[in-house]
Scaffold this motif. Sequence first.
Motif, PDB file in Angstrom:
ATOM      1  N   ARG A 175      37.704  32.884  41.905  1.00 37.73           N
ATOM      2  CA  ARG A 175      38.647  33.384  40.914  1.00 37.73           C
ATOM      3  C   ARG A 175      38.678  34.908  40.950  1.00 37.73           C
ATOM      4  O   ARG A 175      37.655  35.571  41.012  1.00 37.73           O
ATOM      5  CB  ARG A 175      38.218  32.901  39.521  1.00 37.73           C
ATOM      6  N   GLY A 176      39.881  35.470  40.961  1.00 34.67           N
ATOM      7  CA  GLY A 176      39.999  36.923  40.891  1.00 34.67           C
ATOM      8  C   GLY A 176      39.675  37.635  42.190  1.00 34.67           C
ATOM      9  O   GLY A 176      39.307  38.800  42.182  1.00 34.67           O
ATOM     10  N   GLU A 236      44.372  40.814  39.346  1.00 31.18           N
ATOM     11  CA  GLU A 236      44.231  40.665  37.895  1.00 31.18           C
ATOM     12  C   GLU A 236      44.271  42.024  37.178  1.00 31.18           C
ATOM     13  O   GLU A 236      44.501  42.082  35.971  1.00 31.18           O
ATOM     14  CB  GLU A 236      42.923  39.933  37.575  1.00 31.18           C
TER      15      GLU A 236
END
Length: 399
Positions: A175-176, A236
């Motif tokens: 994630r990210g 992000e």
Amino acid sequence: MSDSYQFFIVGGGPGGSVTAALLAGAGYRVALCEQKTFPRAKVCGEFVSAQARPVLKRLGALAEFDRLGGPPICRVRACPQRGRPLTAFMPAAVGAFPRAIARDAFDQLLLDRARAAGATILQPCHVTSVARNDAGFVIETTAHGALAATAVVLAHGLAQKGDLSPGWRPPPRPRGNSFVCFKAHFENLALADNTIAIGGIRGLYAGAVRTTDLPEDGDGRVGRRCYSVAFAVKQEMLARYGSSAEANYGQLAGGNPGFNAVLARAQRDSPWVASGPWDPGVRTLYREGRFFVGNAAGEVHALVGEGMTLALAGGALLADTVVAAHVGNNLSPGALNAIGRAYAARWHAMFGPRYRAANIFTSCLIRPFIADAAAMMLRLFPTLLDACVAHSGKLATVG
Ligand SMILES: Cc1cc2nc3c(=O)[nH]c(=O)nc-3n(C[C@H](O)[C@H](O)[C@H](O)COP(=O)(O)OP(=O)(O)OC[C@H]3O[C@@H](n4cnc5c(N)ncnc54)[C@H](O)[C@@H]3O)c2cc1C
């Protein structure tokens, strides 16, 4: 269907061109298909580490590279978010220092070497699909229709997400971990000719280096110093920093005093180029007659400025593995599978550690707490920074 090739290469960046040049030079019937007309804009810091030199020498491109490139780079100026910048010395790998070169000049130089070695260059021409049949592959192209080949080398960079190769594996996506990237050419940086500057703020890292001189301008000025400034920002973070290149450039300058000192009087000389989302990591290297080279095989974090060298060295490794297999024109599925296994094993052994080191350095630089702690350590033990530079791939000889 008209022509039949032994190796069909998709993509005319450094990875595709070196593979085409060396396979054609070894006597194979090679076609290389590049979708864009050169010169084309490309997000890249333009720093070429010294380990690329043996490959450039094999291509007969070294003298032209030195003529077109910027001055030798022997120092790294690392700008943490807080505290004064740190300097490391670049080891003179393979008896020479790195240089930076404008991508339009570099990519054209390499493509010309592939053509001179006997590869057929199809440009501009987009590959729309690659399908297997009993004899090998059928490659659908926009400008030359359907073409046949025994094996395919996918050197299409990050542009393609698997549609040319069923089974192509994107890297695991924590994630990210996606980045968006920007690059432009500038004048008037406060940066010594022999130094590359790197720096970061939370979720963003950047590099600046002197590259190929700008062409003569309208006022007849020649030999103008040109600097490549490139940066990658976590996707992000765009919600916080803004989505434009200028907004992120402003955040970098405002958030990192050391890097800001380098950029204080900078004047942009080209439009910003953007690319992404971009997910560094290692991908597939071989699958049933399809070989992967350069960024299509794996993307290394841009912080270490090794992507082009790894694309060049990876292309040379593939061509050398084909030649070392001594299969001549017998490119049977069994022979290709054996070459694919050998290529993948050697690739992981040669380049795997550099990918891991780049991940670690990048993770440190874009996390302020870790960057501060690392900067403190490096101030206490300055030779550690030299060791980091070496571990990012600035020592070993390749090719
Ligand atoms: C912000 C940033 C900074 C960087 N800085 C550096 C640096 O300082 N030094 C360094 O060494 N590396 C750097 N890199 C990495 C470097 O740019 C890449 O690793 C390198 O370009 C990979 O070469 P390649 O040949 O694999 O792919 P590419 O150079 O991307 O070439 C792929 C080619 O394939 C073509 N293509 C794609 N799809 C098709 C299709 N379907 N049909 C026909 N043609 C197609 C494309 O048009 C393209 O020309 C940086 C990257 C980023 C994002």
